[in-house]
Design a protein around this motif. Sequence first.
Motif, PDB file in Angstrom:
ATOM      1  N   GLN A  48     -14.324  -5.118 -22.626  1.00 58.39           N
ATOM      2  CA  GLN A  48     -15.329  -5.930 -21.947  1.00 58.39           C
ATOM      3  C   GLN A  48     -15.357  -7.371 -22.467  1.00 58.39           C
ATOM      4  N   LEU A  49     -14.742  -7.610 -23.634  1.00 57.37           N
ATOM      5  CA  LEU A  49     -14.674  -8.971 -24.175  1.00 57.37           C
ATOM      6  C   LEU A  49     -13.314  -9.619 -23.946  1.00 57.37           C
ATOM      7  N   LEU A  50     -12.369  -8.897 -23.347  1.00 60.01           N
ATOM      8  CA  LEU A  50     -11.106  -9.533 -22.999  1.00 60.01           C
ATOM      9  C   LEU A  50     -11.364 -10.605 -21.948  1.00 60.01           C
ATOM     10  N   PRO A  51     -10.699 -11.749 -22.075  1.00 56.52           N
ATOM     11  CA  PRO A  51     -11.009 -12.858 -21.170  1.00 56.52           C
ATOM     12  C   PRO A  51     -10.248 -12.790 -19.859  1.00 56.52           C
ATOM     13  N   ILE A  52     -10.920 -13.208 -18.811  1.00 60.31           N
ATOM     14  CA  ILE A  52     -10.291 -13.452 -17.515  1.00 60.31           C
ATOM     15  C   ILE A  52     -10.664 -14.871 -17.112  1.00 60.31           C
ATOM     16  N   ALA A  53      -9.654 -15.724 -16.928  1.00 61.99           N
ATOM     17  CA  ALA A  53      -9.894 -17.145 -16.693  1.00 61.99           C
ATOM     18  C   ALA A  53     -10.783 -17.717 -17.803  1.00 61.99           C
ATOM     19  N   ASN A  54     -10.526 -17.255 -19.035  1.00 67.66           N
ATOM     20  CA  ASN A  54     -11.198 -17.722 -20.254  1.00 67.66           C
ATOM     21  C   ASN A  54     -12.693 -17.421 -20.296  1.00 67.66           C
ATOM     22  N   LYS A  55     -13.075 -16.335 -19.653  1.00 70.70           N
ATOM     23  CA  LYS A  55     -14.459 -15.888 -19.727  1.00 70.70           C
ATOM     24  C   LYS A  55     -14.435 -14.372 -19.887  1.00 70.70           C
ATOM     25  N   PRO A  56     -15.186 -13.809 -20.849  1.00 71.58           N
ATOM     26  CA  PRO A  56     -15.146 -12.359 -21.041  1.00 71.58           C
ATOM     27  C   PRO A  56     -15.486 -11.593 -19.768  1.00 71.58           C
ATOM     28  N   VAL A  57     -14.825 -10.458 -19.589  1.00 72.09           N
ATOM     29  CA  VAL A  57     -15.080  -9.617 -18.418  1.00 72.09           C
ATOM     30  C   VAL A  57     -16.574  -9.371 -18.254  1.00 72.09           C
TER      31      VAL A  57
ATOM     32  N   GLY B 201     -31.985  15.950   0.402  1.00 68.38           N
ATOM     33  CA  GLY B 201     -32.512  15.271   1.582  1.00 68.38           C
ATOM     34  C   GLY B 201     -32.988  13.858   1.322  1.00 68.38           C
ATOM     35  N   ARG B 202     -32.635  13.294   0.162  1.00 69.53           N
ATOM     36  CA  ARG B 202     -33.035  11.919  -0.148  1.00 69.53           C
ATOM     37  C   ARG B 202     -32.080  10.951   0.553  1.00 69.53           C
ATOM     38  N   PRO B 203     -32.577   9.803   0.992  1.00 66.46           N
ATOM     39  CA  PRO B 203     -31.714   8.861   1.714  1.00 66.46           C
ATOM     40  C   PRO B 203     -30.706   8.169   0.785  1.00 66.46           C
ATOM     41  N   VAL B 204     -29.444   8.254   1.135  1.00 64.59           N
ATOM     42  CA  VAL B 204     -28.373   7.571   0.408  1.00 64.59           C
ATOM     43  C   VAL B 204     -27.561   6.793   1.438  1.00 64.59           C
ATOM     44  N   THR B 205     -27.364   5.516   1.193  1.00 66.99           N
ATOM     45  CA  THR B 205     -26.676   4.652   2.143  1.00 66.99           C
ATOM     46  C   THR B 205     -25.518   3.936   1.460  1.00 66.99           C
ATOM     47  N   ALA B 206     -24.682   3.294   2.274  1.00 67.80           N
ATOM     48  CA  ALA B 206     -23.548   2.549   1.739  1.00 67.80           C
ATOM     49  C   ALA B 206     -23.186   1.436   2.699  1.00 67.80           C
ATOM     50  N   GLN B 207     -22.495   0.443   2.177  1.00 72.08           N
ATOM     51  CA  GLN B 207     -21.948  -0.602   3.026  1.00 72.08           C
ATOM     52  C   GLN B 207     -20.657  -1.115   2.402  1.00 72.08           C
ATOM     53  N   ARG B 208     -19.813  -1.644   3.267  1.00 73.53           N
ATOM     54  CA  ARG B 208     -18.537  -2.175   2.807  1.00 73.53           C
ATOM     55  C   ARG B 208     -18.744  -3.500   2.072  1.00 73.53           C
ATOM     56  N   PHE B 209     -17.997  -3.667   0.988  1.00 74.43           N
ATOM     57  CA  PHE B 209     -17.980  -4.947   0.287  1.00 74.43           C
ATOM     58  C   PHE B 209     -16.758  -5.711   0.765  1.00 74.43           C
ATOM     59  N   HIS B 210     -16.986  -6.928   1.262  1.00 72.75           N
ATOM     60  CA  HIS B 210     -15.896  -7.692   1.874  1.00 72.75           C
ATOM     61  C   HIS B 210     -15.316  -8.747   0.943  1.00 72.75           C
ATOM     62  N   GLY B 211     -15.825  -8.827  -0.277  1.00 71.51           N
ATOM     63  CA  GLY B 211     -15.233  -9.738  -1.245  1.00 71.51           C
ATOM     64  C   GLY B 211     -14.086  -9.069  -1.991  1.00 71.51           C
ATOM     65  N   ALA B 212     -13.715  -9.661  -3.113  1.00 67.68           N
ATOM     66  CA  ALA B 212     -12.638  -9.115  -3.943  1.00 67.68           C
ATOM     67  C   ALA B 212     -13.232  -8.264  -5.051  1.00 67.68           C
ATOM     68  N   TRP B 213     -12.593  -7.142  -5.313  1.00 69.38           N
ATOM     69  CA  TRP B 213     -13.038  -6.219  -6.359  1.00 69.38           C
ATOM     70  C   TRP B 213     -11.851  -5.846  -7.223  1.00 69.38           C
ATOM     71  N   ARG B 214     -12.031  -5.969  -8.533  1.00 62.42           N
ATOM     72  CA  ARG B 214     -10.984  -5.586  -9.469  1.00 62.42           C
ATOM     73  C   ARG B 214     -11.586  -4.748 -10.593  1.00 62.42           C
ATOM     74  N   ASP B 215     -10.967  -3.598 -10.836  1.00 68.38           N
ATOM     75  CA  ASP B 215     -11.250  -2.805 -12.024  1.00 68.38           C
ATOM     76  C   ASP B 215     -10.193  -3.201 -13.048  1.00 68.38           C
ATOM     77  N   VAL B 216     -10.606  -3.844 -14.143  1.00 69.42           N
ATOM     78  CA  VAL B 216      -9.640  -4.469 -15.050  1.00 69.42           C
ATOM     79  C   VAL B 216      -9.333  -3.561 -16.241  1.00 69.42           C
ATOM     80  N   GLY B 217      -9.181  -2.282 -15.978  1.00 68.87           N
ATOM     81  CA  GLY B 217      -8.919  -1.332 -17.042  1.00 68.87           C
ATOM     82  C   GLY B 217      -7.476  -1.256 -17.502  1.00 68.87           C
ATOM     83  N   SER B 218      -6.572  -2.018 -16.882  1.00 66.69           N
ATOM     84  CA  SER B 218      -5.165  -2.014 -17.290  1.00 66.69           C
ATOM     85  C   SER B 218      -4.684  -3.455 -17.386  1.00 66.69           C
ATOM     86  N   ALA B 219      -3.544  -3.645 -18.064  1.00 67.93           N
ATOM     87  CA  ALA B 219      -3.000  -4.992 -18.212  1.00 67.93           C
ATOM     88  C   ALA B 219      -2.625  -5.586 -16.856  1.00 67.93           C
ATOM     89  N   ALA B 220      -2.026  -4.768 -15.978  1.00 70.08           N
ATOM     90  CA  ALA B 220      -1.641  -5.265 -14.656  1.00 70.08           C
ATOM     91  C   ALA B 220      -2.865  -5.720 -13.867  1.00 70.08           C
TER      92      ALA B 220
END
Length: 385
Positions: free
Chosen positions: A39-48, A221-240
């Motif tokens: 979580q402290l590895l930098p991306i564009a010189n700012k920690p994740v 029976g509780r209400p659960v909803t979802a919507q698409r995210f149209h921006g960019a999403w990255r899971d940075v758990g690997s070097a690639a």
Amino acid sequence: MISGITPCANCGGAALKALVLAGGTGSRLRPLTNSIPKQLLPIANKPVLQHCLEQLRTLGVTDVGVVVGRFGGQIRAAFGDGAALGLRVSYLTQDRPAGLADCVRLAGDFLGDDDFVMYLGDNVLVGDLRPALRRFREARSDAHLLVTAVSDPRAYGVADLAPDGTVRAVVEKAPDPPGDLAIIGVYCFTAAVHGAVRRIRPSARGELEITDAIQRLIDDGRPVTAQRFHGAWRDVGSAAALLDCNRLLLSDLRGTAVTGRPGTSAGTPDRAPDGGPGAGAAVGPGTVLHGPVRVDPRARIIRSRLVGPVVVDAGSIIVDSLVGPDVAVGAGCTVIGAVVRDAVLVPGAVVDGGAPVLGAVAGPGPRITPGRPATTTAPQPAATP
């Protein structure tokens, strides 16, 4: 409303907290993460983790609980009480990884009866999250998920959506998932999720899965909803993935900025004078900057060529080198007689000649190149408890 909690400006005045999960071990980024939390590895010189916290601030959240693990001390040292980011940060320690829902259980006292946003601390989202929060409030669902289409949904938690956006079922890394809509690392919950968490049992891998808690809400029976995210999403758990995210964020860089000297437009070479760097100058003689480049005034660039996008943080020195494009040089790095492209240099990294650094994450000791064994370029520092 709990005393001391600031109403959320984007939530109709209701209290909203955030729970950020930052206790992961970063196994796919070893050996770097033997001494540095991912979580402290930098991306564009700012920690994740800073990218996550700044996104939460755009939602009007001020009270954030951060779940930490082995490297909690380093994360506390980096962010303190959160005041520098306009937040109030509390820390909760998870002794061992036990699942996302276990983090909700652990944070029960901190969260109380308030609605909250749960944010995975190794995810970076580029885009506006406020529409998702508004829909959560308007629909008054007990869980609201962000989803996006992925090429291999078997690797993710997946939501099965009805045409109206309600969630019929969620499954975790199923061999035959009901669709291709992966649940990404931001969730909105009401306090109803606490009851669901108390009623689930550990999965086959011994963890309390948040997808099981969400499915419990659906089954009840509780209400659960979802919507698409149209921006960019990255899971940075690997070097690639970390390198991919670094490229993504650097792509927004514009212009050239060097302390004490006028910037130039992107694509225009900016040649430093040959008469020496001068007091306080970041760029010394024989240096050429081309394209979008950001150099901290406390860095030194001498007889080198920087091809943007490139960012160079404080205390770093680059001599007789070709750097860029797509390079982030962290604080206190040393680059001498080297070629560096498509790379993240973690603070304190040393690149002194040798083979070019191409598509790699380099730390003070180890260097990780996707698809290749990790190498060590200097003695590795001791872990900080």
